[in-house]
Motif scaffolding. Structure first.
Motif, PDB file in Angstrom:
ATOM      1  N   PRO A  14       0.843  -1.200   0.000  1.00 53.33           N
ATOM      2  CA  PRO A  14       0.000   0.000   0.000  1.00 53.33           C
ATOM      3  C   PRO A  14       0.877   1.250   0.000  1.00 53.33           C
ATOM      4  N   LEU A  15       0.301   2.368  -0.404  1.00 53.65           N
ATOM      5  CA  LEU A  15       1.035   3.626  -0.346  1.00 53.65           C
ATOM      6  C   LEU A  15       1.386   3.944   1.101  1.00 53.65           C
ATOM      7  N   THR A  16       2.566   4.489   1.332  1.00 51.76           N
ATOM      8  CA  THR A  16       2.967   4.893   2.683  1.00 51.76           C
ATOM      9  C   THR A  16       2.249   6.188   3.052  1.00 51.76           C
ATOM     10  N   MET A  21       0.261  11.636   1.760  1.00 51.42           N
ATOM     11  CA  MET A  21       0.291  13.067   2.059  1.00 51.42           C
ATOM     12  C   MET A  21       0.795  13.871   0.861  1.00 51.42           C
ATOM     13  N   SER A  22       1.599  13.249   0.010  1.00 56.75           N
ATOM     14  CA  SER A  22       2.110  13.910  -1.197  1.00 56.75           C
ATOM     15  C   SER A  22       1.158  13.745  -2.380  1.00 56.75           C
ATOM     16  N   SER A  23      -0.031  13.215  -2.122  1.00 56.23           N
ATOM     17  CA  SER A  23      -1.060  12.988  -3.149  1.00 56.23           C
ATOM     18  C   SER A  23      -0.617  12.030  -4.252  1.00 56.23           C
ATOM     19  N   CYS A  24       0.218  11.067  -3.899  1.00 56.49           N
ATOM     20  CA  CYS A  24       0.611  10.039  -4.864  1.00 56.49           C
ATOM     21  C   CYS A  24      -0.583   9.117  -5.106  1.00 56.49           C
ATOM     22  N   GLY A  86      11.637 -10.734   6.644  1.00 58.94           N
ATOM     23  CA  GLY A  86      10.437  -9.933   6.470  1.00 58.94           C
ATOM     24  C   GLY A  86      10.762  -8.483   6.718  1.00 58.94           C
ATOM     25  N   THR A  87       9.995  -7.610   6.101  1.00 50.56           N
ATOM     26  CA  THR A  87      10.211  -6.182   6.269  1.00 50.56           C
ATOM     27  C   THR A  87       8.885  -5.469   6.416  1.00 50.56           C
ATOM     28  N   GLY A  88       8.908  -4.351   7.131  1.00 50.96           N
ATOM     29  CA  GLY A  88       7.746  -3.485   7.243  1.00 50.96           C
ATOM     30  C   GLY A  88       8.132  -2.116   6.739  1.00 50.96           C
ATOM     31  N   LEU A  89       7.172  -1.355   6.329  1.00 55.28           N
ATOM     32  CA  LEU A  89       7.428  -0.006   5.827  1.00 55.28           C
ATOM     33  C   LEU A  89       7.302   0.998   6.953  1.00 55.28           C
ATOM     34  N   ASP A  90       8.018   2.085   6.845  1.00 53.56           N
ATOM     35  CA  ASP A  90       7.924   3.187   7.801  1.00 53.56           C
ATOM     36  C   ASP A  90       8.173   2.738   9.234  1.00 53.56           C
ATOM     37  N   GLY A  91       8.919   1.654   9.425  1.00 57.34           N
ATOM     38  CA  GLY A  91       9.182   1.161  10.766  1.00 57.34           C
ATOM     39  C   GLY A  91       7.966   0.502  11.407  1.00 57.34           C
ATOM     40  N   ASN A  92       6.899   0.320  10.639  1.00 54.25           N
ATOM     41  CA  ASN A  92       5.671  -0.290  11.145  1.00 54.25           C
ATOM     42  C   ASN A  92       5.830  -1.800  11.084  1.00 54.25           C
ATOM     43  N   GLU A  96       0.601  -7.334   8.826  1.00 52.79           N
ATOM     44  CA  GLU A  96      -0.002  -7.197   7.506  1.00 52.79           C
ATOM     45  C   GLU A  96       0.919  -6.473   6.531  1.00 52.79           C
ATOM     46  N   ASN A  97       1.936  -5.781   7.028  1.00 54.20           N
ATOM     47  CA  ASN A  97       2.862  -5.062   6.157  1.00 54.20           C
ATOM     48  C   ASN A  97       4.188  -5.788   5.995  1.00 54.20           C
TER      49      ASN A  97
END
Length: 104
Positions: A14-16, A21-24, A86-92, A96-97
């Motif tokens: 999913p988008l981070t 916030m950058s409207s991607c 395994g990896t998570g985005l944004d340190g989350n 599920e990520n």
């Protein structure tokens, strides 16, 4: 599925928060009932498995990882059968990520 040396599963993340916030926006289109994606309007890619950002982690595991891991049980001891991470985005670290990479 036929037996091959390498199988590739793609789970589109999913988008981070920063991207949102950058409207991607999403630039990937999923081909219904096919393990294929379309990037933009003219670039298609086919994988062994394709999972959308809405796919639960359980689906990815049950369809692509579990059958592979079951085959490892029958492998020779000490043959370097697998490495996984395994990896998570944004340190989350929400499960599920997380991602899974398995190399046989």
């Amino acid at each position: 599925m036929t037996s091959t040396a390498v199988r590739v599963a793609l789970r589109v993340r999913p988008l981070t928060s920063k991207e949102q916030m950058s409207s991607c926006s999403e630039c990937i289109t999923f081909i219904p009932d096919e393990p294929q994606i379309l990037i933009g309007t003219d670039r298609s890619f086919t994988f062994d498995y394709v999972f959308s950002p809405d796919s639960p982690q359980r689906d990815l595991y049950e369809q692509s990882v579990d059958p592979l891991l079951k085959s490892f049980v029958e492998g020779q001891t000490g043959s370097g059968k697998t490495y996984s991470m395994g990896t998570g985005l944004d340190g989350n670290l929400n499960s599920e990520n997380q991602g899974t990479i398995v190399v046989k």
